[in-house]
Each structure stands twice: as C-alpha cells, then as structure tokens.
Design a protein around this motif. Structure first.
Motif, mmCIF file in Angstrom:
data_model
loop_
_atom_site.group_PDB
_atom_site.id
_atom_site.type_symbol
_atom_site.label_atom_id
_atom_site.label_comp_id
_atom_site.label_asym_id
_atom_site.label_seq_id
_atom_site.Cartn_x
_atom_site.Cartn_y
_atom_site.Cartn_z
ATOM 1 N N GLY A 1 20.851 35.946 3.594
ATOM 2 C CA GLY A 1 21.585 37.156 3.220
ATOM 3 C C GLY A 1 20.697 38.162 2.504
ATOM 4 O O GLY A 1 20.791 39.375 2.735
ATOM 5 N N VAL A 2 19.825 37.678 1.642
ATOM 6 C CA VAL A 2 18.891 38.562 0.945
ATOM 7 C C VAL A 2 17.949 39.217 1.957
ATOM 8 O O VAL A 2 17.671 40.424 1.877
ATOM 9 N N TYR A 3 17.467 38.446 2.932
ATOM 10 C CA TYR A 3 16.582 39.021 3.951
ATOM 11 C C TYR A 3 17.303 40.133 4.721
ATOM 12 O O TYR A 3 16.709 41.171 5.025
ATOM 13 N N ASN A 4 18.570 39.920 5.028
ATOM 14 C CA ASN A 4 19.353 40.952 5.702
ATOM 15 C C ASN A 4 19.433 42.197 4.828
ATOM 16 O O ASN A 4 19.196 43.316 5.296
ATOM 17 N N ASN A 5 19.744 42.011 3.553
ATOM 18 C CA ASN A 5 19.852 43.153 2.646
ATOM 19 C C ASN A 5 18.514 43.863 2.471
ATOM 20 O O ASN A 5 18.474 45.097 2.383
ATOM 21 N N LEU A 6 17.424 43.112 2.421
ATOM 22 C CA LEU A 6 16.101 43.732 2.351
ATOM 23 C C LEU A 6 15.828 44.551 3.613
ATOM 24 O O LEU A 6 15.255 45.643 3.545
ATOM 25 N N GLY A 7 16.258 44.032 4.760
ATOM 26 C CA GLY A 7 16.110 44.792 6.000
ATOM 27 C C GLY A 7 16.845 46.120 5.937
ATOM 28 O O GLY A 7 16.311 47.166 6.322
ATOM 29 N N ILE A 8 18.073 46.075 5.432
ATOM 30 C CA ILE A 8 18.864 47.310 5.313
ATOM 31 C C ILE A 8 18.169 48.280 4.355
ATOM 32 O O ILE A 8 18.062 49.482 4.630
ATOM 33 N N LEU A 9 17.674 47.754 3.247
ATOM 34 C CA LEU A 9 16.993 48.596 2.263
ATOM 35 C C LEU A 9 15.751 49.252 2.858
ATOM 36 O O LEU A 9 15.549 50.465 2.724
ATOM 37 N N TYR A 10 14.932 48.467 3.549
ATOM 38 C CA TYR A 10 13.727 49.038 4.161
ATOM 39 C C TYR A 10 14.088 50.058 5.240
ATOM 40 O O TYR A 10 13.391 51.070 5.401
ATOM 41 N N ARG A 11 15.184 49.805 5.977
ATOM 42 C CA ARG A 11 15.610 50.797 6.974
ATOM 43 C C ARG A 11 15.994 52.102 6.288
ATOM 44 O O ARG A 11 15.617 53.187 6.735
#
Length: 181
Positions: free
Chosen positions: A38-48
């Motif tokens: 879940g954190v990796y998903n959120n990091l992906g959203i943040l970087y996007r």
C-alpha cells in the motif's frame, strides 16, 4: 501511511514523502507486506503528482508484484488503474491501454472496470477515435453503481467534450445540461 496521504492531499509533498518513507521502513521491519504494498502504491501516486513518472511506475510495479504474491487481486487492480493513469499522463497510451484491458479481463469489482473504461475513453479521445471513446464512456456508465453522482457527471462531461469535437453541439449541450442537473 495515513499521515502521508493527508499531506499528499494538502499538496505538502515533502512531508508526505517523509511519512511514506517512515511507513515503508516500519512495515518492512514488521514484515507487513500488505501495508508495504500500500505504501508503494501511495509513493507511486505521489511521484506521479510530482511529475516523476518513471519512479512512479517502478513503485506501482513493485506494489503489483507484492499484491500478486499475496493473491490480493482487488488491491492489484487498484494499483493497475493507477499505473494506467500514469502511463497515460506520461504519453504511453499503448501501455495504458494494455493495463486497462488486463484490468477489464480480470477485475471482479465494478469500480475498477469503470475506471479502466474511463481511461480507455480518454486514450481514444487523445487518439481522435471519438466513436470508440464514446463507447468506452458508455461502458463506464453501465458499470457505475448507486451513489456515484460525481463519476456520473464527470462521464457526461467527457462525452459532451467528444460530441463537441465531432460537431454534434446539440448532443454535447444536452449531456452538459444533464451533468449540471
């Protein structure tokens, strides 16, 4: 992780990043793969959101890999939708299309289906394949459940824009009137 999401919504990306990195470290130490994914998903959203699409894609792929290992197809579909949106924003329309079609083939939850159809509609609008875009938007509408008023209005507006591009101003106006009522 929740604090990171809050900071991201407030567009304080530095504090969001710090919170996600702390959460990632904690979940790694606890060997909590579900929350780590879940954190990796959120990091992906943040970087996007920050425009670093390549880093976002890597985080999404890692999250998808983890959810696959956990046999959590619903969360995997959620991350795949985020990945498709990222490919789209990056200009990788074919990659976005491939991910959306995979989601449609495997998803069991309507939310992921209508999000995939919306993305496909956006892809076809970008490619000037307007009739196919309209078809995808209509498919998205068919997947909507109750209490989806905001998504419903967004889809009507997307269809109206396509009809406007086609020169069908009457239909575009009618859809926009439906969207605001």
């Amino acid at each position: 992780m929740t604090l990171g999401i809050c900071y991201m919504q407030l567009e304080n990306y530095a504090l969001s990043m710090k919170s996600f990195e702390q959460a990632k470290e904690l979940f790694s130490l606890k060997e909590d793969e579900v929350n780590q994914a879940g954190v990796y998903n959120n990091l992906g959203i943040l970087y996007r959101k920050e425009g670093d699409f390549d880093t976002a894609i890597q985080f999404f792929k890692e999250s998808i890999f983890m959810y696959n290992n956990l046999n959590n197809s619903n969360q995997r579909n959620n991350v795949e939708i985020e990945l498709a949106k990222t490919y789209f924003e990056k200009g990788g329309l074919e990659e976005a299309r491939r991910v959306c079609l995979d989601v449609l083939e495997l998803a069991s939850i309507n939310k992921y289906k209508y999000e995939a159809y919306i993305c496909l509609g956006d892809i076809e609008t970008e490619n000037s394949n307007f009739s196919l875009a309209i078809e995808y938007y209509k498919n998205a509408l068919a997947e909507l459940g109750p209490n989806q008023e905001n998504v419903y209005k967004k889809l009507l507006e997307k269809q109206a824009k396509v009809y406007h591009k086609l020169g069908d101003y009457e239909r575009a106006s009618s859809l926009l009137l439906d969207a605001v009522s």
